[in-house]
Every structure is written in structure tokens, then in C-alpha cells.
Design a protein around this motif. Structure first.
Motif, short mmCIF file in Angstrom:
data_model
loop_
_atom_site.label_atom_id
_atom_site.label_comp_id
_atom_site.label_asym_id
_atom_site.label_seq_id
_atom_site.Cartn_x
_atom_site.Cartn_y
_atom_site.Cartn_z
N GLU A 288 0.83 -1.20 0.00
CA GLU A 288 0.00 0.00 0.00
C GLU A 288 0.87 1.25 0.00
O GLU A 288 1.69 1.46 0.90
N LYS A 289 0.67 2.10 -1.02
CA LYS A 289 1.44 3.35 -1.10
C LYS A 289 0.93 4.32 -0.03
O LYS A 289 -0.22 4.29 0.36
N GLY A 290 1.83 5.17 0.42
CA GLY A 290 1.43 6.17 1.41
C GLY A 290 1.27 5.60 2.80
O GLY A 290 0.72 6.25 3.68
N ARG A 291 1.77 4.38 3.02
CA ARG A 291 1.65 3.78 4.34
C ARG A 291 2.47 4.59 5.36
O ARG A 291 3.57 5.04 5.07
N VAL A 292 1.89 4.78 6.53
CA VAL A 292 2.56 5.54 7.58
C VAL A 292 3.25 4.57 8.54
O VAL A 292 2.63 3.61 9.03
N PHE A 293 4.54 4.80 8.79
CA PHE A 293 5.31 3.94 9.69
C PHE A 293 5.50 4.64 11.02
O PHE A 293 5.93 5.80 11.08
N ASN A 294 5.18 3.93 12.11
CA ASN A 294 5.23 4.53 13.43
C ASN A 294 5.63 3.47 14.45
O ASN A 294 5.00 2.40 14.51
N LEU A 295 6.66 3.73 15.23
CA LEU A 295 7.13 2.75 16.21
C LEU A 295 6.08 2.42 17.25
O LEU A 295 6.10 1.33 17.85
N ASP A 296 5.15 3.33 17.50
CA ASP A 296 4.13 3.09 18.51
C ASP A 296 3.06 2.12 18.04
O ASP A 296 2.20 1.71 18.82
N HIS A 297 3.09 1.73 16.75
CA HIS A 297 2.04 0.89 16.19
C HIS A 297 2.53 -0.51 15.80
O HIS A 297 1.81 -1.23 15.11
N VAL A 298 3.74 -0.89 16.19
CA VAL A 298 4.27 -2.18 15.76
C VAL A 298 4.18 -3.26 16.84
O VAL A 298 4.59 -4.40 16.61
N GLY A 299 3.66 -2.91 18.02
CA GLY A 299 3.45 -3.91 19.07
C GLY A 299 4.55 -4.01 20.11
O GLY A 299 4.50 -4.88 20.97
#
Length: 569
Positions: A288-299
Motif C-alpha cells: 500500500e502506497k502512502g503507508r505511515v510507519f510509526n514505532l508506537d504501532h508495531v506492538g
């Protein structure tokens, strides 16, 4: 609508959005053709809940907490095309006492209300819903009104005569094929269904008498449909045309890419074909293009996130992420890069392949055909005045040596290794031929990880584990202070009991004790035991943390960490 836009800008400023983030929101709004509020969400200036509350406040409309997509009146949505509904952020819900209830997401929906009143020939009662909630309900409701891949294939079977189907097997030119339209419809439906079902990969596999289509969802393959084998050439040729591949060449593997928009989302599909006994096998990876990466959302647990953040702020050293293929290593590294990305830092990456585009970061695709390998690209990157370098994978001694030298000359290096646990990274590097003293002086931390499936929140069921289960997991019954859940299965999760995935992690900080063991060329087992003594939480222990938090099931953690106990001794 200019007055309304000004009102939204004022509300965003009142909510604490600074002028820099507001400018970013405006640019995103203009670039993507979305509303200002959605632009603000995309640049993470506001969350979906705050955006919906802002719209409700500006226009004096009630706020909708939940949309039951299966309660949406299909007769209403059939009068409004999905493209228009999506473009304007509106979803007609149902008729109620002469009124049509309509959910809107932002100011575009407000501007659309008069048109909807004329379309439905009834007064409206608009309500504001969160943009992501509305989009999800919209996709599911319109999907109910449409046909899935299985239904489309049944139509093709019914409509096509046997002699026409035989012609399809022999036909090399799809452009002249009178049955092209049904095949196009089937492939398009397949791609749409895969995105809606949250699949990461689509497999199209030819056998002697049939073609198997499978989706990989949350790391597990599920069979979706079995078209007849006589359609194999047409389906594969259609995929090849979409991805720019040579449809006449069937003897060698080919790689291509499809860029499209599905359910309102920009999607890249990496396409790989492989000749096998009964035709060509196709695998499509969905990105998916434009995906937002965030350390708080990886578990990650709060302590692991804090440790990881401290390491990625260092000026130099090597940070390794380890785990098997498909364990989420790239997502973790991208999230780390996104965290430290800033105009005053020069970040370069070397990848094979580049899966996602990261704004403000220089990304290089390796190409062995022209001798652009990880090692040669890394040497070139060092002449580009980098602060941070991400090497997609350390595969050989040359790459490892270059990464060590880069770290020792003042660069922060991120990379991955294929090892089962964090401690195995040290022995893997020494096995490649890197001197132990260089490994011990350059490595600052190793993060091992796996992905576990998240329990579906709609159907997860309480579970009382047996004494045997607790003993195998290493849990004391007295330590359980909240319910443990197991997978059940419902339509929302496609009867799997799971929906989405989360990471479990093993963070090994290179302490002085670990460094001494590495210099002494100690085994990975000895290093692991020392790291545990120094406070490292193992993969299984981190998985149990998520079990006790209700995120995943005990069965899932035991499945994913089978080797953890054996290696831990």
C-alpha cells in the motif's frame, strides 16, 4: 466553501496544530485531492476522532459512534456510484420516517447534501463519522452489493461454451480474444477482494486439471477459488499485460509491477512469474502506497520502544534486526527511520527491492546485473556524506566488513540478518569472517522479532488454560490477573479468529558482559544466557506479555516461538 475551510483551519489551530503541520496538511490536501482534515490526518497533525468532532462542531451535526455496514440499505447505495461516494466522503445508510440517514466524513460531504436530497427525493438527516470508519463501512457495503471472485468465476463458467474455452488455451493474443472481458472482470475482482480481505500476497498456481488461487492473510495461506485449468493462460496473460511483462515469453521467470487504486487506496503490486510443469505460477505481493510507519504501532512494549529509540538516536554503531523472512523486519526499520528522519539528517538506504517510498530519504535499489550489490552500493553511499545508512540485508563478508567500517567511521548503520534469535547475530557475523573484536566494538544492539496474529476483537472468547498449557508457556497461574482469550471466528475475520498482526520482540543491548563474550568467541547460547541475566526479555516472554494483555492467543505465541525454548536451554 472558502469560509468553511478557514473555519476548519482555525479549529485545527485551536486544537494545537502548529503552522508547520498546517502547511503540511494543506500540501497533502492539494497533492492528493483530499479534504483539509484528511490531509491533516495523513500528516498525523490530528487523529480521526478529533477530525470528526471538528466537522460535527463546525456544522452543528450529530456525531456517529459506529456504522453497522450490514444494516446499510443496498437499494440506496445502488443509486449512488462508489466513485462519487468515495470522492465526496458520503454514505447513505437507511430510510427512517421519511428521511434518508446519511453519514459524512468532512466538508465535502456537506457540500454534497443538496445533490443527495434531489437524488433520493427525500429530506436528509446527516451525521458525521470518522473518515476511516466511513471508508471501511463504505467498502464493505458496496462489496455486499457486488460479486466476489468466486461468483464472478461461476458466471464465467456458466457463460463460456466448451469450444470457446478450448480456444482460450491456444490463443496467444488476448487483445483479439472475444472472452477477454470476463477474464478482465475476474482479475480485477480478485485484486479488489484481496485488498478488502487484507491479503499480503496473491498466489495463482496451475495444476493438471485446475488452477488454485490463494490469498496470504496474516501470514497464512487460504484457498479462495479454483478456476478451470483451461483459463490459466488467459488469467496469467491478463496479469502480465497489467504488469508490463512479455506475454509471449513463458520459459523464464519475469518480474513486473502493477500500480492501481483499489477501494480508495493507492496500491502497488509486485508481480513475479515462474514457469512450472503445468504453466506459469504467479505471485503478487500487495504493497500500500502512502503507508505511515510509526514505532508506537508495531506492538513493542513500552520498555522495548524506549530502548530502541535510544539506540537509533546514537551517532554511530550498527543496529541489527533479525528474524526469518516475513517477520516484519523491514517495517521495524522503516518505522525507526521515519522516527529520526529530519531535514538536518542525511539518510540513505540500500534495498532489494524497495518496498515503500520514504519521503526525504534517498533509496537505492540493488541490481546485481550491473554489479550494484549491497557491498558496492554501501561503498558508494559512504561518498554521499550520510549520517544514517540502512542496508537491506547483510548477506556476505564484504557487506559485513563495509558495514562495520561505516559504523567505526562515525555512521549509524541499520541492517537485517536471518537468524532465529538476537544472540545468533554475533556468531553469524563471525562465521562470515568478521573479526570478533570488530563485531563487539561496532554492534550496539540486536532486535529479534516475529509476527503473531491479533485476536479478532469481534469474536475472541475467554479461555482458561490448563496446567499443561501454563507449564509449557512458563506462566504461573497466580500471575494471571486478567482474562486470557482464544480465537473463535466470525464473518469480520473471515472465520479465522484473527485480524491483523503484531510484533513480538527480543531486544539485546550489547552490555560490557556481552561484549566480552563476543570477543572471546562464545557460542550464541552462552551470549543469550548472559543477555537474559542482564534483563533481556525473550521472544516467548514478550509473546506471553501480549497474551496477558488480550492481544493474541496462547496457541499463537506457542506456534510462533516453538524454537525459543529449545534454543534458550
Amino acid at each position: 466553501m472558502a469560509i468553511r475551510r478557514a473555519g476548519i483551519e482555525e479549529l485545527l489551530i485551536e486544537s494545537g496544530v502548529d503552522s508547520t503541520r498546517l502547511r503540511e496538511a494543506r500540501k497533502e490536501s492539494e497533492r492528493s485531492g483530499v479534504s483539509l482534515l484528511e490531509g491533516a490526518q495523513r500528516v498525523q497533525a490530528v487523529d480521526a476522532k478529533m477530525a470528526a468532532a471538528s466537522i460535527a462542531r463546525i456544522f452543528g451535526l450529530p456525531l456517529l459512534d459506529k456504522i453497522e455496514h450490514d444494516q446499510v440499505d443496498l437499494e440506496l447505495i445502488r443509486q449512488l456510484s462508489l466513485a462519487i461516494a468515495r470522492e465526496n466522503g458520503v454514505l447513505p445508510l437507511r430510510r427512517d420516517g421519511g428521511y434518508v440517514m446519511v453519514a459524512i466524513a468532512d466538508e465535502r460531504g456537506v457540500a454534497m447534501l443538496e445533490d443527495l436530497r434531489l437524488l433520493f427525493r427525500a429530506p436528509l438527516r446527516p451525521m458525521v463519522a470518522q473518515a476511516d470508519m466511513l471508508r471501511d463501512a463504505m467498502n464493505k457495503a458496496y462489496d455486499r452489493a457486488a460479486q466476489g471472485a468466486v461468483a464472478v468465476m461461476e458466471d464465467i463458467r456458466d457463460d463460456m461454451q466448451a469450444d470457446v474455452a478450448d480456444d482460450l488455451m491456444l490463443n496467444e493474443d488476448l487483445l483479439d480474444d472475444p472472452n477477454q472481458a470476463p477474464i478482465i472482470r475476474f482479475v480485477n475482482t480478485l485484486l479488489t477482494q484481496a485488498v478488502k480481505d487484507r491479503a499480503s500476497d496473491i498466489h495463482i498456481e496451475p495444476f493438471e486439471r485446475e488452477l488454485a488461487v490463494r490469498f496470504r492473510i496474516d501470514g497464512v495461506l487460504y484457498e479462495i477459488v479454483k478456476p478451470p485449468a483451461k483459463l490459466q493462460a488467459s488469467i496469467v496473460s491478463r496479469v502480465k499485460i497489467m504488469s508490463g511483462l512479455n506475454i509471449a515469453e513463458k520459459r523464464i521467470p519475469q518480474d513486473g509491477r502493477i500500480r492501481t487504486r483499489i477501494a480508495g487506496r493507492e496500491i502497488d503490486l509486485r508481480v513475479s512469474t515462474l514457469p512450472v510443469r503445468h504453466g506459469e505460477r504467479v505471485v503478487m505481493r500487495i504493497l500500500e502506497k502512502g503507508r505511515v510507519f510509526n514505532l508506537d504501532h508495531v506492538g513493542m512494549g513500552a520498555d522495548t520502544v524506549a530502548d530502541f529509540r535510544r539506540v537509533i538516536q546514537r551517532p554511530h554503531g550498527i543496529m541489527l534486526v533479525t528474524g526469518p523472512t516475513g517477520s516484519g523486519k523491514t517495517t521495524t526499520l522503516y518505522s525507526g527511520l521515519a522516527e529520526i528522519n529530519a531535514p538536518d539528517i542525511n539518510i540513505l538506504t540500500i534495498e532489494d527491492p524497495i518496498e515503500y517510498e520514504l519521503k526525504g530519504i534517498g533509496q537505492t535499489q540493488v541490481n546485481p546485473k550491473i554489479d550494484l550489490t549491497f557491498a558496492s552500493a554501501l561503498r558508494a553511499h559512504l561518498r554521499q556524506d550520510p549520517d544514517v545508512i540502512m542496508v537491506g540485508e547483510i548477506r556476505d563478508k564484504e557487506t559485513a566488513d563495509n558495514a562495520v567500517q561505516a559504523s567505526l567511521t562515525g555512521h549509524l548503520v541499520f541492517s537485517t540478518l536471518h537468524t532465529n534469535d538476537a544472540a545468533g547475530a554475533f556468531t553469524r557475523l563471525t562465521d562470515m569472517g568478521v573479526e570478533p573484536f570488530l563485531v563487539s566494538s561496532s554492534l550496539v544492539a540486536v532486535l529479534a522479532q516475529r509476527l503473531v496474529r491479533r485476536l479478532c476483537p469481534e469474536c475472541k472468547a475467554p479461555h482458561v488454560p490448563s496446567d499443561i498449557e501454563l507449564r509449557e508457556a512458563g506462566i504461573e497461574r497466580s500471575s494471571i490477573d486478567r482474562p486470557i482469550f482464544k480465537a473463535a471466528g466470525c464473518p469480520a475475520c473471515l472465520q479465522t479468529g484473527y485480524k491483523g498482526r503484531s510484533g513480538i520482540y527480543e531486544f539485546l543491548h550489547v552490555t560490557e558482559g556481552v561484549r566480552q563474550l563476543v570477543m572471546a568467541n562464545a557460542s550464541s547460547g552462552v551470549i543469550r544466557r548472559k543477555a537474559v541475566e542482564d534483563g533481556m526479555r525473550t521472544l516467548r516472554e514478550d509473546g506471553i506479555r501480549q497474551v496477558l494483555q488480550g492481544v493474541t492467543s496462547l496457541d499463537e505465541v506457542m506456534r510462533v516461538t516453538q524454537e525459543d525454548v529449545a534454543e534458550g536451554g
